[in-house]
Design a protein around this motif. Structure first.
Motif, PDB file in Angstrom:
ATOM      1  N   GLU A  14      48.739  51.461   3.383  1.00 34.52           N
ATOM      2  CA  GLU A  14      47.347  51.196   3.754  1.00 34.52           C
ATOM      3  C   GLU A  14      46.487  50.815   2.557  1.00 34.52           C
ATOM      4  O   GLU A  14      45.423  50.237   2.727  1.00 34.52           O
ATOM      5  CB  GLU A  14      46.743  52.406   4.461  1.00 34.52           C
ATOM      6  CG  GLU A  14      47.304  52.658   5.841  1.00 34.52           C
ATOM      7  CD  GLU A  14      47.010  51.545   6.825  1.00 34.52           C
ATOM      8  OE1 GLU A  14      45.948  50.896   6.717  1.00 34.52           O
ATOM      9  OE2 GLU A  14      47.841  51.320   7.714  1.00 34.52           O
ATOM     10  N   LEU A  15      46.935  51.124   1.349  1.00 31.67           N
ATOM     11  CA  LEU A  15      46.163  50.765   0.159  1.00 31.67           C
ATOM     12  C   LEU A  15      46.177  49.262  -0.097  1.00 31.67           C
ATOM     13  O   LEU A  15      45.244  48.728  -0.687  1.00 31.67           O
ATOM     14  CB  LEU A  15      46.709  51.509  -1.067  1.00 31.67           C
ATOM     15  CG  LEU A  15      46.505  53.021  -1.057  1.00 31.67           C
ATOM     16  CD1 LEU A  15      47.213  53.644  -2.254  1.00 31.67           C
ATOM     17  CD2 LEU A  15      45.033  53.372  -1.051  1.00 31.67           C
ATOM     18  N   VAL A  16      47.239  48.567   0.330  1.00 31.79           N
ATOM     19  CA  VAL A  16      47.354  47.138   0.068  1.00 31.79           C
ATOM     20  C   VAL A  16      47.119  46.297   1.322  1.00 31.79           C
ATOM     21  O   VAL A  16      47.033  45.084   1.235  1.00 31.79           O
ATOM     22  CB  VAL A  16      48.735  46.794  -0.538  1.00 31.79           C
ATOM     23  CG1 VAL A  16      48.886  47.444  -1.897  1.00 31.79           C
ATOM     24  CG2 VAL A  16      49.854  47.210   0.376  1.00 31.79           C
ATOM     25  N   ARG A  17      47.024  46.911   2.457  1.00 32.04           N
ATOM     26  CA  ARG A  17      46.848  46.221   3.731  1.00 32.04           C
ATOM     27  C   ARG A  17      45.370  45.957   3.994  1.00 32.04           C
ATOM     28  O   ARG A  17      44.505  46.700   3.545  1.00 32.04           O
ATOM     29  CB  ARG A  17      47.419  47.133   4.826  1.00 32.04           C
ATOM     30  CG  ARG A  17      47.633  46.511   6.135  1.00 32.04           C
ATOM     31  CD  ARG A  17      48.349  47.547   7.025  1.00 32.04           C
ATOM     32  NE  ARG A  17      48.088  47.284   8.408  1.00 32.04           N
ATOM     33  CZ  ARG A  17      47.011  47.674   9.081  1.00 32.04           C
ATOM     34  NH1 ARG A  17      46.099  48.374   8.476  1.00 32.04           N
ATOM     35  NH2 ARG A  17      46.853  47.366  10.332  1.00 32.04           N
ATOM     36  N   GLU A  18      45.086  44.912   4.761  1.00 33.76           N
ATOM     37  CA  GLU A  18      43.698  44.631   5.128  1.00 33.76           C
ATOM     38  C   GLU A  18      43.225  45.699   6.109  1.00 33.76           C
ATOM     39  O   GLU A  18      43.909  45.998   7.088  1.00 33.76           O
ATOM     40  CB  GLU A  18      43.599  43.254   5.782  1.00 33.76           C
ATOM     41  CG  GLU A  18      42.187  42.829   6.064  1.00 33.76           C
ATOM     42  CD  GLU A  18      42.106  41.412   6.591  1.00 33.76           C
ATOM     43  OE1 GLU A  18      41.109  41.117   7.261  1.00 33.76           O
ATOM     44  OE2 GLU A  18      43.024  40.621   6.331  1.00 33.76           O
ATOM     45  N   PRO A  19      42.061  46.306   5.873  1.00 29.23           N
ATOM     46  CA  PRO A  19      41.619  47.424   6.703  1.00 29.23           C
ATOM     47  C   PRO A  19      41.268  47.019   8.135  1.00 29.23           C
ATOM     48  O   PRO A  19      40.758  45.936   8.382  1.00 29.23           O
ATOM     49  CB  PRO A  19      40.382  47.958   5.986  1.00 29.23           C
ATOM     50  CG  PRO A  19      39.929  46.858   5.104  1.00 29.23           C
ATOM     51  CD  PRO A  19      41.121  46.016   4.795  1.00 29.23           C
ATOM     52  N   ASP A  20      41.573  47.933   9.076  1.00 23.35           N
ATOM     53  CA  ASP A  20      41.239  47.727  10.484  1.00 23.35           C
ATOM     54  C   ASP A  20      39.760  47.974  10.715  1.00 23.35           C
ATOM     55  O   ASP A  20      39.079  47.186  11.342  1.00 23.35           O
ATOM     56  CB  ASP A  20      42.041  48.683  11.368  1.00 23.35           C
ATOM     57  CG  ASP A  20      43.530  48.423  11.283  1.00 23.35           C
ATOM     58  OD1 ASP A  20      43.908  47.279  11.005  1.00 23.35           O
ATOM     59  OD2 ASP A  20      44.305  49.362  11.504  1.00 23.35           O
ATOM     60  N   GLY A  21      39.298  49.092  10.246  1.00 15.71           N
ATOM     61  CA  GLY A  21      37.901  49.467  10.413  1.00 15.71           C
ATOM     62  C   GLY A  21      37.588  50.616   9.488  1.00 15.71           C
ATOM     63  O   GLY A  21      38.459  51.396   9.143  1.00 15.71           O
ATOM     64  N   ILE A  22      36.360  50.732   9.104  1.00 18.69           N
ATOM     65  CA  ILE A  22      35.941  51.794   8.194  1.00 18.69           C
ATOM     66  C   ILE A  22      35.420  52.964   9.013  1.00 18.69           C
ATOM     67  O   ILE A  22      34.612  52.791   9.918  1.00 18.69           O
ATOM     68  CB  ILE A  22      34.848  51.296   7.235  1.00 18.69           C
ATOM     69  CG1 ILE A  22      35.332  50.056   6.459  1.00 18.69           C
ATOM     70  CG2 ILE A  22      34.391  52.392   6.296  1.00 18.69           C
ATOM     71  CD1 ILE A  22      36.496  50.315   5.548  1.00 18.69           C
ATOM     72  N   VAL A  23      35.899  54.159   8.683  1.00 20.69           N
ATOM     73  CA  VAL A  23      35.477  55.382   9.367  1.00 20.69           C
ATOM     74  C   VAL A  23      34.983  56.360   8.305  1.00 20.69           C
ATOM     75  O   VAL A  23      35.676  56.627   7.327  1.00 20.69           O
ATOM     76  CB  VAL A  23      36.648  56.011  10.154  1.00 20.69           C
ATOM     77  CG1 VAL A  23      36.192  57.256  10.864  1.00 20.69           C
ATOM     78  CG2 VAL A  23      37.231  55.010  11.133  1.00 20.69           C
ATOM     79  N   THR A  24      33.778  56.895   8.504  1.00 18.43           N
ATOM     80  CA  THR A  24      33.220  57.888   7.587  1.00 18.43           C
ATOM     81  C   THR A  24      33.136  59.229   8.300  1.00 18.43           C
ATOM     82  O   THR A  24      32.530  59.344   9.353  1.00 18.43           O
ATOM     83  CB  THR A  24      31.820  57.467   7.113  1.00 18.43           C
ATOM     84  OG1 THR A  24      31.922  56.192   6.483  1.00 18.43           O
ATOM     85  CG2 THR A  24      31.251  58.470   6.138  1.00 18.43           C
ATOM     86  N   VAL A  25      33.788  60.234   7.717  1.00 18.53           N
ATOM     87  CA  VAL A  25      33.769  61.593   8.255  1.00 18.53           C
ATOM     88  C   VAL A  25      33.397  62.527   7.120  1.00 18.53           C
ATOM     89  O   VAL A  25      34.069  62.541   6.090  1.00 18.53           O
ATOM     90  CB  VAL A  25      35.138  61.979   8.853  1.00 18.53           C
ATOM     91  CG1 VAL A  25      35.141  63.417   9.314  1.00 18.53           C
ATOM     92  CG2 VAL A  25      35.514  61.050   9.997  1.00 18.53           C
ATOM     93  N   ALA A  26      32.348  63.297   7.318  1.00 21.49           N
ATOM     94  CA  ALA A  26      31.887  64.285   6.335  1.00 21.49           C
ATOM     95  C   ALA A  26      31.688  63.659   4.960  1.00 21.49           C
ATOM     96  O   ALA A  26      32.031  64.253   3.934  1.00 21.49           O
ATOM     97  CB  ALA A  26      32.861  65.455   6.260  1.00 21.49           C
ATOM     98  N   GLY A  27      31.175  62.435   4.936  1.00 17.91           N
ATOM     99  CA  GLY A  27      30.897  61.775   3.677  1.00 17.91           C
ATOM    100  C   GLY A  27      32.089  61.116   3.022  1.00 17.91           C
ATOM    101  O   GLY A  27      31.971  60.538   1.952  1.00 17.91           O
TER     102      GLY A  27
END
Length: 60
Positions: A14-27
């Motif tokens: 997942e570090l080199v893959r294009e992200p699906d979506g950004i999720v923020t949990v507890a900062g």
């Protein structure tokens, strides 16, 4: 043991893959693909850690 290794490999990919979506949990902001291996690693660690803790408490 398999789940821990699989979670580590998936996190590394997942570090080199294009992200699906950004999720923020507890900062903490991670992609959806980086959040998914976390519970997998916890489930994989439970059978490894639990007997060690039980042995430690039984010996003391």
């Amino acid at each position: 043991m398999f789940l821990v290794g699989y979670a580590a490999a998936r996190s590394a990919c997942e570090l080199v893959r294009e992200p699906d979506g950004i999720v923020t949990v507890a900062g903490v902001t991670l992609t959806a693909g980086q959040w998914l291996p976390l519970p997998m690693a916890v489930v994989g660690l439970v059978p490894i850690v639990r007997p060690r803790l039980a042995a430690r408490t039984a010996s003391s």
